[in-house]
Design a protein around this motif. Structure first.
Motif, short mmCIF file in Angstrom:
data_model
loop_
_atom_site.label_atom_id
_atom_site.label_comp_id
_atom_site.label_asym_id
_atom_site.label_seq_id
_atom_site.Cartn_x
_atom_site.Cartn_y
_atom_site.Cartn_z
N ASP A 242 -5.51 1.75 2.94
CA ASP A 242 -4.98 1.52 1.59
C ASP A 242 -4.18 0.23 1.51
O ASP A 242 -3.99 -0.32 0.41
CB ASP A 242 -4.11 2.72 1.18
N LEU A 243 -3.69 -0.27 2.65
CA LEU A 243 -2.92 -1.52 2.62
C LEU A 243 -3.77 -2.72 2.23
O LEU A 243 -3.22 -3.77 1.88
CB LEU A 243 -2.26 -1.76 3.99
N LEU A 244 -5.09 -2.58 2.26
CA LEU A 244 -5.94 -3.65 1.73
C LEU A 244 -5.68 -3.88 0.24
O LEU A 244 -6.04 -4.94 -0.30
CB LEU A 244 -7.42 -3.32 1.94
N ASN A 245 -5.05 -2.91 -0.42
CA ASN A 245 -4.77 -3.04 -1.85
C ASN A 245 -3.43 -3.71 -2.14
O ASN A 245 -3.07 -3.88 -3.31
CB ASN A 245 -4.79 -1.66 -2.50
N VAL A 246 -2.69 -4.09 -1.10
CA VAL A 246 -1.38 -4.70 -1.32
C VAL A 246 -1.51 -6.14 -1.81
O VAL A 246 -0.94 -6.52 -2.85
CB VAL A 246 -0.52 -4.66 -0.05
N ASP A 247 -2.25 -6.96 -1.10
CA ASP A 247 -2.30 -8.38 -1.45
C ASP A 247 -2.83 -8.64 -2.86
O ASP A 247 -2.34 -9.55 -3.54
CB ASP A 247 -3.12 -9.15 -0.41
N PRO A 248 -3.82 -7.86 -3.35
CA PRO A 248 -4.24 -8.07 -4.74
C PRO A 248 -3.15 -7.86 -5.78
O PRO A 248 -3.25 -8.35 -6.90
CB PRO A 248 -5.38 -7.06 -4.91
N LEU A 249 -2.07 -7.13 -5.42
CA LEU A 249 -0.94 -7.00 -6.34
C LEU A 249 -0.33 -8.35 -6.64
O LEU A 249 0.31 -8.56 -7.68
CB LEU A 249 0.14 -6.08 -5.75
#
Length: 331
Positions: A242-249
């Motif tokens: 799920d941390l793959l979704n951090v940078d797109p923030l």
């Protein structure tokens, strides 16, 4: 009063410090998944830093930056010395634990029980801030036992801000020092996000971050509209993908897809084994990487069973990945 420095640049997405979990191998994995997440060490007691094997306790890979050293203790002088050692090791920030409710921590008169002595916490923070040039932050609860969370959290915040703290991370639950295990203290006391939001409204100039009960990056995202940071704990560990979704923030492309992450971790494990380590040290943090995806069960099984065998090599990671590769990155 010590001159107040600007709070850390917001928003911040962090992975919580977790004893026995967020060691250097775990953090290396998390860094492959996100370039922007702020990573925390496990809590390290000040006495261990002063008298223990520092390279083993504090060593980390340069790729882990930004990484925060969390320290436990209640003696201002010892904490100051430990913080200075952490800065010398290259950590980007020092964090004081005022939230852990375990019996071992309580017997050492630190962790969550420090919520009862906010003046002492302030003195600890002041000593640490005087000893280092990097940020010093605090991670706390909203209160302990029969404390009223309103005045309890406000009083602690007042003392640490007065002492020069650069930010406060709040686990939005009380801690019950007697009667609940550490695990139960993470689940049974009710969440009170409103209390953390109220603290931010009261201290708009101070960095305030939220921890507790956030089950995914997406669930944490709305809080960034009101607070300076959010922190995932068990969710980030159990489902690290799920941390793959951090940078797109931050309107940035992910640093790696899962194929790149697996390849990087195989290389890392190979180096670790060549240096005398064991494969299980690395792979125990990777078993949840494909949670919810086809092939995840076989991935977990191969890593869990194979990595403990004598002579296990990093090739096992690639062999296990072959069971999920056709669908994982497309999911």
């Amino acid at each position: 009063m010590m001159q107040k420095r600007q709070p850390a640049r917001a928003p911040v997405f962090a992975v919580a410090p977790m004893i026995d979990w967020t060691d250097r191998h775990c953090r290396y994995l998390h860094r492959q998944l996100s370039a922007r997440a702020r990573l925390f060490t496990e809590m390290v007691v000040d006495q261990a830093i002063l008298h223990g094997e520092r390279d083993r306790l504090l060593g980390f890979a340069s790729q882990e930056h930004p990484v925060v050293l969390q320290i436990g203790g209640s003696d201002p002088q010892r904490l100051a010395e430990a913080a200075a050692i952490g800065e010398a090791f290259g950590y980007d920030e020092i964090n004081l634990n005022v939230g852990c409710p375990s019996d071992r921590v309580q017997s050492g008169a630190f962790g969550a029980c420090l919520m009862l002595t906010p003046d002492l916490v302030g003195r600890c923070v002041a000593a640490m801030r005087a000893a280092v040039s990097i940020p010093v932050t605090v991670k706390c609860r909203i209160g302990v036992d029969d404390q009223d969370p309103g005045p309890a959290l406000d009083m602690l915040a007042d003392h640490v801000v007065e002492a020069g703290a650069d930010g406060i991370w709040v686990h939005a639950r009380k801690a019950w020092l007697k009667g609940l295990s550490p695990k139960e203290n993470r689940e049974i006391p009710p969440l009170d996000y409103g209390r953390v939001l109220a603290l931010k409204a009261r201290m708009p100039e101070v960095f305030i971050g939220l921890n507790g009960g956030l089950g995914s990056v997406e669930a944490a995202r709305p809080f960034l509209e009101h607070l300076d940071g959010v922190m995932l704990g068990r969710a980030a560990y159990g489902q690290p993908g799920d941390l793959l979704n951090v940078d797109p923030l931050y309107r940035e492309a992910p640093r790696h897809d899962l194929h790149g992450v697996v390849a990087a971790m195989a290389d890392y494990a190979r180096d670790h084994i060549e240096a005398g380590g064991r494969l299980i040290h690395v792979t125990r943090h990777m078993t949840g990487l494909f949670t919810g995806r086809p092939g995840a069960r076989r991935w977990r099984q191969m890593l869990s069973e194979g990595a403990t065998r004598p002579g296990a090599t990093a090739d096992l990671i690639l062999e296990a990945y072959a069971c999920v590769e056709p669908t994982a990155d497309a999911a």
